[in-house]
Design an enzyme around this catalytic site. Sequence first.
Site, PDB file in Angstrom:
ATOM      1  N   SER A 126      15.291  -6.836  50.119  1.00 30.46           N
ATOM      2  CA  SER A 126      16.665  -6.548  50.536  1.00 30.46           C
ATOM      3  C   SER A 126      17.125  -5.232  49.933  1.00 30.46           C
ATOM      4  CB  SER A 126      17.561  -7.679  50.026  1.00 30.46           C
ATOM      5  OG  SER A 126      18.913  -7.333  50.146  1.00 30.46           O
ATOM      6  N   TYR A 150      20.929 -13.636  42.954  1.00 29.19           N
ATOM      7  CA  TYR A 150      20.179 -13.495  44.210  1.00 29.19           C
ATOM      8  C   TYR A 150      19.398 -12.178  44.210  1.00 29.19           C
ATOM      9  CZ  TYR A 150      19.184 -12.153  48.986  1.00 29.19           C
ATOM     10  OH  TYR A 150      18.540 -11.703  50.116  1.00 29.19           O
ATOM     11  N   LYS A 154      15.087 -11.088  44.127  1.00 28.36           N
ATOM     12  CA  LYS A 154      14.339 -10.148  44.980  1.00 28.36           C
ATOM     13  C   LYS A 154      13.602  -9.109  44.124  1.00 28.36           C
ATOM     14  CE  LYS A 154      15.457 -11.909  48.979  1.00 28.36           C
ATOM     15  NZ  LYS A 154      14.461 -12.681  49.738  1.00 28.36           N
TER      16      LYS A 154
HETATM   17  P1  NAD Z   1      18.162 -18.026  56.696  1.00 21.43           P
HETATM   18  O1  NAD Z   1      18.820 -18.865  55.666  1.00 21.43           O
HETATM   19  O2  NAD Z   1      18.681 -18.068  58.078  1.00 21.43           O
HETATM   20  O3  NAD Z   1      16.588 -18.356  56.750  1.00 21.43           O
HETATM   21  C1  NAD Z   1      15.872 -18.757  55.605  1.00 21.43           C
HETATM   22  C2  NAD Z   1      15.104 -20.016  55.990  1.00 21.43           C
HETATM   23  O4  NAD Z   1      14.339 -20.439  54.852  1.00 21.43           O
HETATM   24  C3  NAD Z   1      16.022 -21.175  56.377  1.00 21.43           C
HETATM   25  O5  NAD Z   1      15.609 -21.675  57.638  1.00 21.43           O
HETATM   26  C4  NAD Z   1      15.822 -22.204  55.270  1.00 21.43           C
HETATM   27  O6  NAD Z   1      15.934 -23.519  55.763  1.00 21.43           O
HETATM   28  C5  NAD Z   1      14.421 -21.861  54.773  1.00 21.43           C
HETATM   29  N1  NAD Z   1      14.146 -22.192  53.375  1.00 21.43           N
HETATM   30  C6  NAD Z   1      14.898 -21.906  52.283  1.00 21.43           C
HETATM   31  N2  NAD Z   1      14.289 -22.347  51.178  1.00 21.43           N
HETATM   32  C7  NAD Z   1      13.123 -22.910  51.561  1.00 21.43           C
HETATM   33  C8  NAD Z   1      12.060 -23.542  50.875  1.00 21.43           C
HETATM   34  N3  NAD Z   1      12.078 -23.696  49.549  1.00 21.43           N
HETATM   35  N4  NAD Z   1      10.997 -24.005  51.581  1.00 21.43           N
HETATM   36  C9  NAD Z   1      10.973 -23.869  52.935  1.00 21.43           C
HETATM   37  N5  NAD Z   1      11.955 -23.302  53.639  1.00 21.43           N
HETATM   38  C10 NAD Z   1      13.022 -22.820  52.955  1.00 21.43           C
HETATM   39  O7  NAD Z   1      18.169 -16.522  56.139  1.00 21.43           O
HETATM   40  P2  NAD Z   1      17.762 -15.168  56.863  1.00 21.43           P
HETATM   41  O8  NAD Z   1      18.996 -14.369  57.025  1.00 21.43           O
HETATM   42  O9  NAD Z   1      16.884 -15.423  58.021  1.00 21.43           O
HETATM   43  O10 NAD Z   1      16.930 -14.501  55.686  1.00 21.43           O
HETATM   44  C11 NAD Z   1      15.518 -14.573  55.625  1.00 21.43           C
HETATM   45  C12 NAD Z   1      15.052 -13.831  54.384  1.00 21.43           C
HETATM   46  O11 NAD Z   1      15.520 -12.494  54.426  1.00 21.43           O
HETATM   47  C13 NAD Z   1      15.580 -14.416  53.084  1.00 21.43           C
HETATM   48  O12 NAD Z   1      14.554 -14.351  52.116  1.00 21.43           O
HETATM   49  C14 NAD Z   1      16.713 -13.495  52.702  1.00 21.43           C
HETATM   50  O13 NAD Z   1      16.921 -13.431  51.325  1.00 21.43           O
HETATM   51  C15 NAD Z   1      16.205 -12.165  53.231  1.00 21.43           C
HETATM   52  N6  NAD Z   1      17.275 -11.218  53.542  1.00 21.43           N
HETATM   53  C16 NAD Z   1      18.290 -11.593  54.374  1.00 21.43           C
HETATM   54  C17 NAD Z   1      19.311 -10.692  54.644  1.00 21.43           C
HETATM   55  C18 NAD Z   1      20.473 -11.088  55.506  1.00 21.43           C
HETATM   56  O14 NAD Z   1      21.544 -10.480  55.400  1.00 21.43           O
HETATM   57  N7  NAD Z   1      20.339 -12.052  56.401  1.00 21.43           N
HETATM   58  C19 NAD Z   1      19.292  -9.406  54.076  1.00 21.43           C
HETATM   59  C20 NAD Z   1      18.230  -9.062  53.264  1.00 21.43           C
HETATM   60  C21 NAD Z   1      17.221  -9.980  52.988  1.00 21.43           C
HETATM   61  C1  WQD Z   2      29.716  -6.136  54.814  1.00 18.17           C
HETATM   62  C2  WQD Z   2      31.048  -5.423  54.650  1.00 18.17           C
HETATM   63  C3  WQD Z   2      32.432  -6.378  52.942  1.00 18.17           C
HETATM   64  C4  WQD Z   2      33.168 -10.200  54.941  1.00 18.17           C
HETATM   65  C5  WQD Z   2      25.304  -8.978  51.809  1.00 18.17           C
HETATM   66  C6  WQD Z   2      24.486  -9.204  50.577  1.00 18.17           C
HETATM   67  C7  WQD Z   2      23.199  -8.438  50.653  1.00 18.17           C
HETATM   68  C8  WQD Z   2      22.447  -8.717  51.962  1.00 18.17           C
HETATM   69  C9  WQD Z   2      23.329  -8.643  53.156  1.00 18.17           C
HETATM   70  C10 WQD Z   2      20.722 -10.325  51.594  1.00 18.17           C
HETATM   71  C11 WQD Z   2      31.456  -5.228  53.199  1.00 18.17           C
HETATM   72  C12 WQD Z   2      33.089  -6.523  54.289  1.00 18.17           C
HETATM   73  C13 WQD Z   2      32.734  -8.943  54.609  1.00 18.17           C
HETATM   74  C14 WQD Z   2      34.547 -10.396  55.254  1.00 18.17           C
HETATM   75  C15 WQD Z   2      34.911  -8.053  54.897  1.00 18.17           C
HETATM   76  N1  WQD Z   2      21.891 -10.020  51.987  1.00 18.17           N
HETATM   77  N2  WQD Z   2      33.590  -7.873  54.599  1.00 18.17           N
HETATM   78  N3  WQD Z   2      35.366  -9.286  55.233  1.00 18.17           N
HETATM   79  O1  WQD Z   2      27.992  -7.449  51.225  1.00 18.17           O
HETATM   80  O2  WQD Z   2      26.864  -5.584  52.522  1.00 18.17           O
HETATM   81  O3  WQD Z   2      25.586  -7.596  51.933  1.00 18.17           O
HETATM   82  O4  WQD Z   2      24.536  -9.391  52.952  1.00 18.17           O
HETATM   83  O5  WQD Z   2      19.914  -9.691  50.993  1.00 18.17           O
HETATM   84  O6  WQD Z   2      22.460  -8.793  49.536  1.00 18.17           O
HETATM   85  O7  WQD Z   2      25.242  -8.775  49.453  1.00 18.17           O
HETATM   86  O8  WQD Z   2      27.307  -7.767  53.675  1.00 18.17           O
HETATM   87  O9  WQD Z   2      28.342  -8.765  55.637  1.00 18.17           O
HETATM   88  O10 WQD Z   2      28.999  -9.619  53.354  1.00 18.17           O
HETATM   89  O11 WQD Z   2      29.745  -7.346  54.073  1.00 18.17           O
HETATM   90  O12 WQD Z   2      35.702  -7.091  54.894  1.00 18.17           O
HETATM   91  O13 WQD Z   2      34.998 -11.515  55.538  1.00 18.17           O
HETATM   92  O14 WQD Z   2      32.079  -6.244  55.234  1.00 18.17           O
HETATM   93  O15 WQD Z   2      33.386  -6.096  51.949  1.00 18.17           O
HETATM   94  O16 WQD Z   2      32.113  -4.000  53.117  1.00 18.17           O
HETATM   95  P1  WQD Z   2      27.028  -7.036  52.249  1.00 18.17           P
HETATM   96  P2  WQD Z   2      28.589  -8.482  54.214  1.00 18.17           P
END
Ligand code: NAD
Ligand code: WQD
Length: 341
Positions: A126, A150, A154
Amino acid sequence: MTSTILVTGGTGFIGSHTTVLLQQAGYRTLVLDNLCNSSANVIDRIAQISGTRPDFIQGDIRDPALLDTLFKNNNIAGIMHFAGLKAVGESTRLPLQYYDNNVNGTVCLLLAAQKAGVKTIVFSSSATVYGDPISLPITEDHPRSATNPYGHTKLVIEDILENLYNAEPGWRIARLRYFNPVGAHPSGLIGEAPQGTPNNLMPYVAQVAAGRRERLQVFGSDYNTPDGTGVRDYIHVMDLAQGHLAALQHCQTKDSTLLSVNLGTGNGFSVLDMVRAFEAASGRAIPYDLVPRRPGDIAACWADTQRAEALIGWKATLGINQMCADAWRWETGQANQATGS
Ligand code: NAD
Ligand code: WQD
């Protein structure tokens, strides 16, 4: 036996979209998910879109016996590792659950893979590993830091993967640093389905547009950004999924590799830019209030995308209008289901 990609977290938001593309590219997929944040009917949807049903096991990446069986019974060529917990706020309340699920879970997965001789893994990192950026756009060489449990999981997993790569030749590892994934599959059949109140901006915006929530709170309007609201690099989940395929295929051409690659568009948009784009896509008004900053938020963040292009030959192609249109199609489909129409 045809070779298979093990997709952990494959019923989740990003994993499901990537599984669709893997299948459409001719890979067999085996989804392992404990369904703690997703639903088994996503497998039906993936089958509907791609024409092939992924194999699905409901189980946990922290279950070594299950993992051994999966590796033994399937000809697994590589792993896409999405499984994990991802809510920043929750991680500050439940740090042990986050370290157990994300870090311990990944170690269990790597131990089983090592035992089975599977050495190709694409990992969901991330942009959170860049902390509060000191320079923009953010290159992969930007110093890493974590401001919450969190983010720290990572960082630790990235380091574990690097230690493993240094210790044992032959690992092919991609650490993909996502910026802000949004949008949904253009079919409207799969998308992001947060439980309870969404933490992230775009699912919240979609629910306000749909009338499921009254108003958006815009967290902070006094940032040093063009309109004072936070700026992020929003990336369409289909582009992100394509980036996984590119990374996997790149790894498969190498004898040994360790990559860290940003997956972003290189463009920053403000909260208000996204609100306006969603209003245009949905034809609905999105009422909002400007409220104080959310603790822990950064002002602005967007990716330098040169390495992704040069190394894995991938570049995002979809803009914010498409992201909003696809998220809206998904949101309205969900609403229709909820009311039975
Ligand atoms: P998500 O929660 O939709 O998907 C994650 C999946 O993993 C879920 O279906 C959950 O049921 C499963 N899971 C969690 N723990 C588990 C375990 N111990 N064993 C088996 N399954 C398990 O999330 P996502 O948005 O699809 O994110 C996927 C990956 O990408 C995550 O590792 C997340 O940290 C990373 N990521 C997400 C974002 C984002 O904003 N969505 C940003 C950066 C990184
Ligand atoms: C985006 C912008 C908020 C909600 C997070 C995690 C990051 C990554 C992605 C996994 C910001 C603003 C938000 C609301 C708002 N996840 N906002 N009102 O914070 O960039 O990233 O998700 O790895 O680790 O921190 O994403 O979508 O929460 O926010 O004004 O109700 O929207 O302040 O500027 P963020 P976000």
